[in-house]
Design a protein around this motif. Structure first.
Motif, PDB file in Angstrom:
ATOM      1  N   TRP A   1      22.911  34.802  28.097  1.00 28.01           N
ATOM      2  CA  TRP A   1      24.023  35.795  28.149  1.00 28.01           C
ATOM      3  C   TRP A   1      24.749  35.081  26.893  1.00 28.01           C
ATOM      4  CZ3 TRP A   1      23.858  34.184  33.898  1.00 28.01           C
ATOM      5  CH2 TRP A   1      23.391  35.145  34.707  1.00 28.01           C
TER       6      TRP A   1
ATOM      7  N   CYS B   1      30.249  34.339  28.771  1.00 32.62           N
ATOM      8  CA  CYS B   1      30.627  35.482  29.630  1.00 32.62           C
ATOM      9  C   CYS B   1      30.802  35.247  31.170  1.00 32.62           C
ATOM     10  CB  CYS B   1      29.021  36.192  29.669  1.00 32.62           C
ATOM     11  SG  CYS B   1      28.594  37.291  30.718  1.00 32.62           S
TER      12      CYS B   1
ATOM     13  N   CYS C   1      23.137  43.381  32.212  1.00 33.78           N
ATOM     14  CA  CYS C   1      23.396  41.873  31.830  1.00 33.78           C
ATOM     15  C   CYS C   1      23.238  41.256  33.156  1.00 33.78           C
ATOM     16  CB  CYS C   1      24.714  41.616  31.243  1.00 33.78           C
ATOM     17  SG  CYS C   1      24.727  42.276  29.384  1.00 33.78           S
TER      18      CYS C   1
ATOM     19  N   LEU D   1      25.025  45.637  28.423  1.00 32.40           N
ATOM     20  CA  LEU D   1      23.646  45.460  27.708  1.00 32.40           C
ATOM     21  C   LEU D   1      23.432  46.466  26.533  1.00 32.40           C
ATOM     22  CD1 LEU D   1      21.217  43.863  27.896  1.00 32.40           C
ATOM     23  CD2 LEU D   1      20.333  45.627  29.364  1.00 32.40           C
TER      24      LEU D   1
END
Length: 330
Positions: A17, A21, A52, A127
Motif C-alpha cells: 500500500w 495509508c 486498495c 486504486l
C-alpha cells in the motif's frame, strides 16, 4: 490454544500500500483481534472485492478469496452456507461496497448472514486514481468531478440500518486502542456485523477525517457510544447529547452549564434503531459517533437455512416411510 500475537496472522507476502495509508493500521488491528480471540487460521476465511482495501486478504494468514468487483458479500454468503462453522470476513471499500456492490451488500445485511463486514471508507476511489466515490462529500474535486461533486453522499451507517443490519459499528483506522476490541465484538455477533472504518487515503483524499482522527481535536469531534452509558464527549466529558423534543433531533449541549443537567443527557441503548440512525447521521458541529452503535439478537440466515434443510430432510424421511406403510400417517 497457545498465546498468539499479530505476527501469527501475518503472511510472507510483501504488504503493498502507499506509505502512510490507513490500511496498514487496519491490517494490524485485524491481526491483533484474531490473536486476541485465539482464532484458528484453518477456520478463518477473508473474502474481498476490488480496491486498495481488498488486498488485505493476501496479508492475513488464513484462507482467502480476492474476488470480483462488488461481489464479495455474495461469495462470502456461499462460503458461510456451505460451512457455517467457518469464521467469514468480508473486506470492501466505499466504492466496491456501496457502488457496484451496493445491491449485494444490502442483501447480505437484510438476510443477516453471519459475516464480519469491514467497509474501509476513505471517501474516494484510491486504486483507480482518485475519482469521487458514493461517499465523497459535495464539492469533492477529482478526475471525474473537476468542478466539484454535486452528488449527495451515501452514509454507510444509516444505509446498513435501513437494510436491517443487526450489528453496526464505526471506528477510526489509527485507533489501535479500541479497533481490535471492536472487531472482536463484531466477530462474536451471530449475524451480519457491519463495521465502517474511517480510513485515510494519503494520496487522493489526505486528511479528510483529520478533525475526527487528530488527537488534538478528537475529544470534541468523537463520541464513543457504550451501551447503558450517557452519551458524553469533549474535554473531561463536559459535553453531551440530548434529544430536542421540538424536532426530535440530537443536539450537543454543555453539561451542568447553560445547556443541560446530567439527567437530560441521553443514555446509549444499542437496541434502539431510531437512536442508532440519529447517531450515525450526525454531521458537524455534532461529533462523529464511534463504537457499537446498534446491536440486536436475530437468528442468522445460515442457521435458519440449515434448520429448514433439517426439517425438509426429516419430512422426506417421513414421506418415504409413509409410502412403505411403515408409520401411522396420523
Amino acid at each position: 490454544m497457545p498465546d498468539l500475537s499479530f505476527k501469527d496472522f501475518a503472511t510472507d507476502q510483501e504488504v503493498r500500500w502507499c506509505p502512510g495509508c490507513g490500511d496498514y493500521s487496519i491490517l494490524k488491528a485485524v491481526q491483533r483481534s484474531l490473536a486476541q480471540a485465539g482464532a484458528k487460521p484453518e477456520n478463518t476465511v477473508f473474502v474481498s472485492g476490488i480496491g486498495c482495501s481488498s488486498r488485505l486478504t493476501y496479508y492475513i494468514e488464513s484462507y482467502g478469496f480476492h474476488t470480483i468487483h462488488g461481489r464479495a458479500p455474495a461469495i462470502a454468503t456461499g462460503v458461510k452456507l456451505a460451512n457455517p462453522e467457518l469464521d467469514v470476513w468480508v473486506v470492501t471499500g466505499d466504492g466496491d461496497g456501496l457502488s457496484i456492490g451496493g445491491n449485494h451488500l444490502l442483501h447480505a445485511l437484510r438476510r443477516n448472514v453471519d459475516l464480519n463486514i469491514l467497509l474501509f471508507n476513505n471517501e474516494i476511489y484510491g486504486l483507480t486514481k482518485g475519482q469521487y466515490s458514493p461517499t465523497s462529500r459535495v464539492g469533492t474535486t477529482s478526475p471525474s468531478s473537476p468542478g466539484g461533486s454535486v452528488d449527495r453522499p451515501v452514509q454507510p451507517g444509516p444505509f446498513a440500518i435501513g437494510a436491517g443490519a443487526t450489528f453496526v459499528a464505526r471506528a477510526v483506522d489509527i485507533d489501535q486502542k479500541r479497533l481490535p476490541g471492536l472487531l472482536n465484538e463484531s466477530r462474536a455477533h451471530h449475524g451480519a456485523a457491519f463495521v465502517e472504518i474511517l480510513q485515510n487515503c494519503i494520496v487522493y483524499n489526505k486528511d479528510v477525517f483529520d478533525t475526527v482522527a487528530n488527537r488534538k481535536t478528537a475529544a470534541d469531534h468523537q463520541i464513543h457510544a457504550q451501551h447503558g452509558q450517557p452519551l458524553l464527549y469533549g474535554q473531561d466529558n463536559r459535553k453531551g447529547l440530548r434529544l430536542n423534543p421540538r424536532n426530535l433531533s440530537l443536539e450537543g449541549v454543555m453539561v451542568n452549564g447553560s445547556g443541560a443537567g446530567a439527567e437530560d443527557i441521553l443514555v446509549h441503548d444499542e437496541t434502539n434503531v431510531a437512536l442508532a440512525h440519529m447517531l450515525l447521521s450526525m454531521e458537524p458541529p455534532l461529533p462523529t459517533a464511534l463504537g457499537v452503535i446498534h446491536r440486536r439478537a436475530v437468528e442468522s440466515f445460515e442457521r435458519s437455512f440449515w434448520n429448514a434443510k433439517s426439517r425438509e430432510r426429516r419430512q422426506k424421511v417421513v414421506n418415504l416411510l409413509h409410502r412403505g406403510n411403515l408409520v401411522d400417517r396420523r
